[in-house]
Motif scaffolding. Structure first.
Motif, PDB file in Angstrom:
ATOM      1  N   UNK A 143      41.509  35.358  52.080  1.00 50.47           N
ATOM      2  CA  UNK A 143      42.117  35.983  50.898  1.00 50.47           C
ATOM      3  C   UNK A 143      43.518  35.428  50.667  1.00 50.47           C
ATOM      4  N   UNK A 144      44.289  35.300  51.720  1.00 51.62           N
ATOM      5  CA  UNK A 144      45.656  34.778  51.600  1.00 51.62           C
ATOM      6  C   UNK A 144      45.653  33.352  51.058  1.00 51.62           C
ATOM      7  N   UNK A 145      44.716  32.537  51.524  1.00 52.40           N
ATOM      8  CA  UNK A 145      44.634  31.148  51.064  1.00 52.40           C
ATOM      9  C   UNK A 145      44.347  31.082  49.570  1.00 52.40           C
ATOM     10  N   UNK A 146      43.382  31.883  49.114  1.00 51.53           N
ATOM     11  CA  UNK A 146      43.034  31.883  47.688  1.00 51.53           C
ATOM     12  C   UNK A 146      44.185  32.418  46.850  1.00 51.53           C
ATOM     13  N   UNK A 147      44.826  33.459  47.322  1.00 54.74           N
ATOM     14  CA  UNK A 147      45.910  34.052  46.536  1.00 54.74           C
ATOM     15  C   UNK A 147      47.131  33.134  46.473  1.00 54.74           C
ATOM     16  N   UNK A 148      47.333  32.324  47.485  1.00 52.15           N
ATOM     17  CA  UNK A 148      48.394  31.315  47.403  1.00 52.15           C
ATOM     18  C   UNK A 148      48.079  30.301  46.315  1.00 52.15           C
ATOM     19  N   UNK A 149      46.791  29.970  46.202  1.00 48.35           N
ATOM     20  CA  UNK A 149      46.385  29.057  45.127  1.00 48.35           C
ATOM     21  C   UNK A 149      46.588  29.712  43.762  1.00 48.35           C
ATOM     22  N   UNK A 150      46.287  30.990  43.684  1.00 51.00           N
ATOM     23  CA  UNK A 150      46.438  31.700  42.398  1.00 51.00           C
ATOM     24  C   UNK A 150      47.898  31.770  41.950  1.00 51.00           C
ATOM     25  N   UNK A 151      48.829  31.686  42.866  1.00 48.03           N
ATOM     26  CA  UNK A 151      50.246  31.647  42.493  1.00 48.03           C
ATOM     27  C   UNK A 151      50.574  30.347  41.766  1.00 48.03           C
ATOM     28  N   UNK A 202      43.404  31.005  37.061  1.00 47.89           N
ATOM     29  CA  UNK A 202      42.266  31.037  37.977  1.00 47.89           C
ATOM     30  C   UNK A 202      42.132  32.399  38.647  1.00 47.89           C
ATOM     31  N   UNK A 203      43.254  33.067  38.859  1.00 50.54           N
ATOM     32  CA  UNK A 203      43.222  34.358  39.523  1.00 50.54           C
ATOM     33  C   UNK A 203      42.929  35.527  38.616  1.00 50.54           C
ATOM     34  N   UNK A 204      42.800  35.259  37.317  1.00 54.42           N
ATOM     35  CA  UNK A 204      42.619  36.356  36.365  1.00 54.42           C
ATOM     36  C   UNK A 204      41.152  36.754  36.184  1.00 54.42           C
ATOM     37  N   UNK A 205      40.223  35.976  36.745  1.00 53.32           N
ATOM     38  CA  UNK A 205      38.804  36.314  36.606  1.00 53.32           C
ATOM     39  C   UNK A 205      38.021  35.797  37.805  1.00 53.32           C
ATOM     40  N   UNK A 206      36.860  36.375  37.999  1.00 52.51           N
ATOM     41  CA  UNK A 206      35.931  35.915  39.045  1.00 52.51           C
ATOM     42  C   UNK A 206      36.538  35.940  40.438  1.00 52.51           C
ATOM     43  N   UNK A 207      37.448  36.843  40.687  1.00 53.51           N
ATOM     44  CA  UNK A 207      38.061  36.940  42.017  1.00 53.51           C
ATOM     45  C   UNK A 207      37.834  38.347  42.542  1.00 53.51           C
ATOM     46  N   UNK A 208      37.010  38.448  43.595  1.00 50.26           N
ATOM     47  CA  UNK A 208      36.613  39.742  44.139  1.00 50.26           C
ATOM     48  C   UNK A 208      36.843  39.748  45.652  1.00 50.26           C
ATOM     49  N   UNK A 209      38.090  39.864  46.077  1.00 51.31           N
ATOM     50  CA  UNK A 209      38.404  39.775  47.509  1.00 51.31           C
ATOM     51  C   UNK A 209      37.738  40.861  48.350  1.00 51.31           C
TER      52      UNK A 209
END
Length: 356
Positions: free
Chosen positions: A40-48, A53-60
């Protein structure tokens, strides 16, 4: 999104990522290794970096299920009918994930009181078994101890197929079974194959030294008169048909229906008429150091590999079975850091993948 919408069984989702998107290993296996928090941390760093990309299709929240049993067997499935277990491996090449899952599958069957098991590919995702995933060797290219430990750990898993069950049957249904996968399956009490399957030990062409006891286990189960065939296979890397290997590498090679029926008869205690080839536990005497008619090596690296493989054969065959695993593991680990290995196929892939 695929997890959130439960598009398919987790093993299939993992395979889609591995076979189609070319993740190595499968993306779910990689996430499992990271753990939910790190993933989750890795993906959220990318979303920053990419907020759209982080506004849709993200279901941690879907990663909260990582600890559940369905996440633990992405490559290896086990089932039983109360008497006979079936372990199916859904990956064509053996890696650390398969190794860990195979151990968990064996543990589960043993805990259920299952004393007989069939080990096979899964008929869908692994229609052939091509050997070890050489990307798992990369750390061993720089660390001999890692290579020795890898060989030792995987060999201990293979030995469980011989020690954990009263009867174990390897069933080869695909077109080939090579390298580490063959080394794994020969640890079963019986090996049954379809007649057009091919067996091979191509390590010399890579080059590496077989690390899952291929340098001594097969000798311990074969008649002395068949030892030159094993040496020939190890030093040339050329495959042999299952029909030609019957009696010294496999116990039966037959058409699919007959082979499958026999595998079940052996595992279930039926009338199968196959003799179990015992594993010689003492030191072997007279293992040939060479064979007549061996073709010339394809370059100096292969000649060096041949010498290293024969050294491993002689050393691991000349000691009792109780000591042979550690002996072969040391030989396998030591070769990984040599110029011959680093200059070969595995070494070249290591350089391209890791030295960038």
């Amino acid at each position: 999104l695929l997890l959130h919408e439960k598009r398919a069984h987790l093993s299939l989702l993992n395979a889609i990522g591995e076979l189609c998107a070319q993740f190595r290993p499968g993306i779910l296996a990689a996430i499992r290794n990271l753990g939910a928090e790190q993933a989750i941390e890795t993906v959220e760093q990318y979303h920053q970096r990419d907020r759209q990309a982080g506004s849709s299709c993200w279901f941690p929240d879907t990663f909260a299920a990582i600890g559940q049993p369905s996440w633990q067997q992405l490559y290896v499935n086990a089932e039983h009918d109360g008497k006979v277990g079936v372990i199916s491996i859904g990956r064509e090449s053996y890696n650390a994930h398969v190794d860990a899952e195979l151990n968990r599958a064996i543990d589960w069957l043993v805990a259920a009181g299952i004393q007989s098991a069939i080990v096979t590919g899964d008929f869908h995702l692994s229609t052939q078994m091509v050997g070890a995933d050489t990307s798992d060797f990369y750390p061993a290219m720089e660390n001999q101890e890692f290579g020795t430990r890898l060989s030792s750990d995987w060999s201990r898993t293979a030995r469980r197929l011989e020690t954990a069950f009263r009867t174990s049957v390897a069933f080869v249904h695909g077109k080939r079974c090579l390298g580490g996968c063959l080394e794994l399956l020969v640890h079963c009490h019986y090996l049954v194959a379809v007649e057009d399957a091919q067996f091979g030990m191509p390590e010399v062409t890579l080059p590496v030294v077989p690390g899952m006891e291929g340098c001594h286990w097969t000798f311990r189960k074969a008649a002395k008169s068949d030892w030159p065939k094993l040496v020939q296979m190890l030093l040339t890397g050329r495959p042999v048909r299952a029909t030609e290997a019957q009696g010294w590498l496999c116990d039966l090679a037959a058409p699919l229906e007959q082979a499958l029926a026999t595998a079940w008869q052996v595992a279930s205690g039926g009338d199968h008429r196959l003799s179990r080839r015992k594993v010689e536990t003492g030191a072997l005497q007279g293992v040939p150091a060479a064979v007549a008619g061996l073709p010339a090596a394809d370059g100096q690296a292969q000649e060096t590999a041949r010498q290293a493989i024969m050294a491993a054969v002689q050393a691991s065959c000349s000691v009792p079975l109780a000591d042979a695993l550690a002996v072969q593991a040391r030989h396998s680990g030591a070769f990984m850091v040599t110029e011959a290995c680093l200059g070969g196929v595995v070494g070249a892939d290591f350089q391209k993948t890791m030295k960038v």
